[in-house]
Write a protein that holds these residues in place. Sequence first.
Motif, PDB file in Angstrom:
ATOM      1  N   ARG A 200       0.831  -1.208   0.000  1.00 30.45           N
ATOM      2  CA  ARG A 200       0.000   0.000   0.000  1.00 30.45           C
ATOM      3  C   ARG A 200       0.863   1.254   0.000  1.00 30.45           C
ATOM      4  O   ARG A 200       0.586   2.213  -0.728  1.00 30.45           O
ATOM      5  CB  ARG A 200      -0.938   0.018   1.216  1.00 30.45           C
ATOM      6  CG  ARG A 200      -2.210  -0.769   1.034  1.00 30.45           C
ATOM      7  CD  ARG A 200      -3.225  -0.480   2.128  1.00 30.45           C
ATOM      8  NE  ARG A 200      -2.712  -0.623   3.484  1.00 30.45           N
ATOM      9  CZ  ARG A 200      -2.633  -1.767   4.167  1.00 30.45           C
ATOM     10  NH1 ARG A 200      -3.045  -2.895   3.612  1.00 30.45           N
ATOM     11  NH2 ARG A 200      -2.163  -1.790   5.395  1.00 30.45           N
ATOM     12  N   GLU A 201       1.908   1.250   0.815  1.00 30.89           N
ATOM     13  CA  GLU A 201       2.799   2.409   0.887  1.00 30.89           C
ATOM     14  C   GLU A 201       3.539   2.626  -0.429  1.00 30.89           C
ATOM     15  O   GLU A 201       3.641   3.741  -0.921  1.00 30.89           O
ATOM     16  CB  GLU A 201       3.782   2.268   2.046  1.00 30.89           C
ATOM     17  CG  GLU A 201       3.129   2.345   3.410  1.00 30.89           C
ATOM     18  CD  GLU A 201       2.365   3.639   3.627  1.00 30.89           C
ATOM     19  OE1 GLU A 201       2.957   4.725   3.419  1.00 30.89           O
ATOM     20  OE2 GLU A 201       1.179   3.577   3.997  1.00 30.89           O
TER      21      GLU A 201
ATOM     22  N   LYS B  57       1.425   3.950  -3.495  1.00 29.56           N
ATOM     23  CA  LYS B  57       1.000   5.350  -3.436  1.00 29.56           C
ATOM     24  C   LYS B  57       1.782   6.207  -4.426  1.00 29.56           C
ATOM     25  O   LYS B  57       1.341   7.282  -4.805  1.00 29.56           O
ATOM     26  CB  LYS B  57       1.202   5.915  -2.024  1.00 29.56           C
ATOM     27  CG  LYS B  57       0.223   5.393  -1.012  1.00 29.56           C
ATOM     28  CD  LYS B  57       0.525   5.995   0.358  1.00 29.56           C
ATOM     29  CE  LYS B  57      -0.392   5.429   1.409  1.00 29.56           C
ATOM     30  NZ  LYS B  57      -0.079   6.000   2.751  1.00 29.56           N
ATOM     31  N   TYR B  58       2.952   5.740  -4.830  1.00 31.29           N
ATOM     32  CA  TYR B  58       3.805   6.518  -5.729  1.00 31.29           C
ATOM     33  C   TYR B  58       3.471   6.312  -7.207  1.00 31.29           C
ATOM     34  O   TYR B  58       4.042   6.983  -8.066  1.00 31.29           O
ATOM     35  CB  TYR B  58       5.280   6.190  -5.476  1.00 31.29           C
ATOM     36  CG  TYR B  58       5.718   6.657  -4.119  1.00 31.29           C
ATOM     37  CD1 TYR B  58       6.096   7.978  -3.911  1.00 31.29           C
ATOM     38  CD2 TYR B  58       5.718   5.792  -3.033  1.00 31.29           C
ATOM     39  CE1 TYR B  58       6.474   8.426  -2.651  1.00 31.29           C
ATOM     40  CE2 TYR B  58       6.099   6.226  -1.766  1.00 31.29           C
ATOM     41  CZ  TYR B  58       6.470   7.544  -1.591  1.00 31.29           C
ATOM     42  OH  TYR B  58       6.835   7.983  -0.346  1.00 31.29           O
TER      43      TYR B  58
ATOM     44  N   LYS C 167       1.406   6.907 -10.359  1.00 35.12           N
ATOM     45  CA  LYS C 167       0.526   7.976 -10.825  1.00 35.12           C
ATOM     46  C   LYS C 167      -0.229   7.530 -12.076  1.00 35.12           C
ATOM     47  O   LYS C 167       0.198   6.622 -12.784  1.00 35.12           O
ATOM     48  CB  LYS C 167       1.348   9.219 -11.132  1.00 35.12           C
ATOM     49  CG  LYS C 167       2.027   9.809  -9.919  1.00 35.12           C
ATOM     50  CD  LYS C 167       2.744  11.081 -10.304  1.00 35.12           C
ATOM     51  CE  LYS C 167       3.376  11.855  -9.224  1.00 35.12           C
ATOM     52  NZ  LYS C 167       3.682  11.480  -7.984  1.00 35.12           N
TER      53      LYS C 167
END
Length: 99
Positions: free
Chosen positions: A30-31, A34-35, A37
């Motif tokens: 999940r972390e 997040k990057y 796009k």
Amino acid sequence: MPVTSESSLSQRGQYAKGGIGRFYWDWRDREALKYIKESHSVILDIGCGEGITLERLRNLYPGKTILGLDVMKENVGICNKHHLPVVLGDFFRGPGASG
């Protein structure tokens, strides 16, 4: 990475058991995700292992080009069994280079 001995230990096997290991793996993904796009069209999973995250990427981003890279033939074989797009290679030496 698969570890072989008298009993087989694998990332997928450990993930399937659940518990704190699966909790960590899901949190980590999940972390990291997040990057990603909307404008990214290609996602490369370097050191994809047995393809748990690679599989998640493929399912979450069906319109993007997803590719895994791993240095271990065993991991590439496992990814192939799961029909995941993976290449054998070392990031620093290029596809086809291993070990």
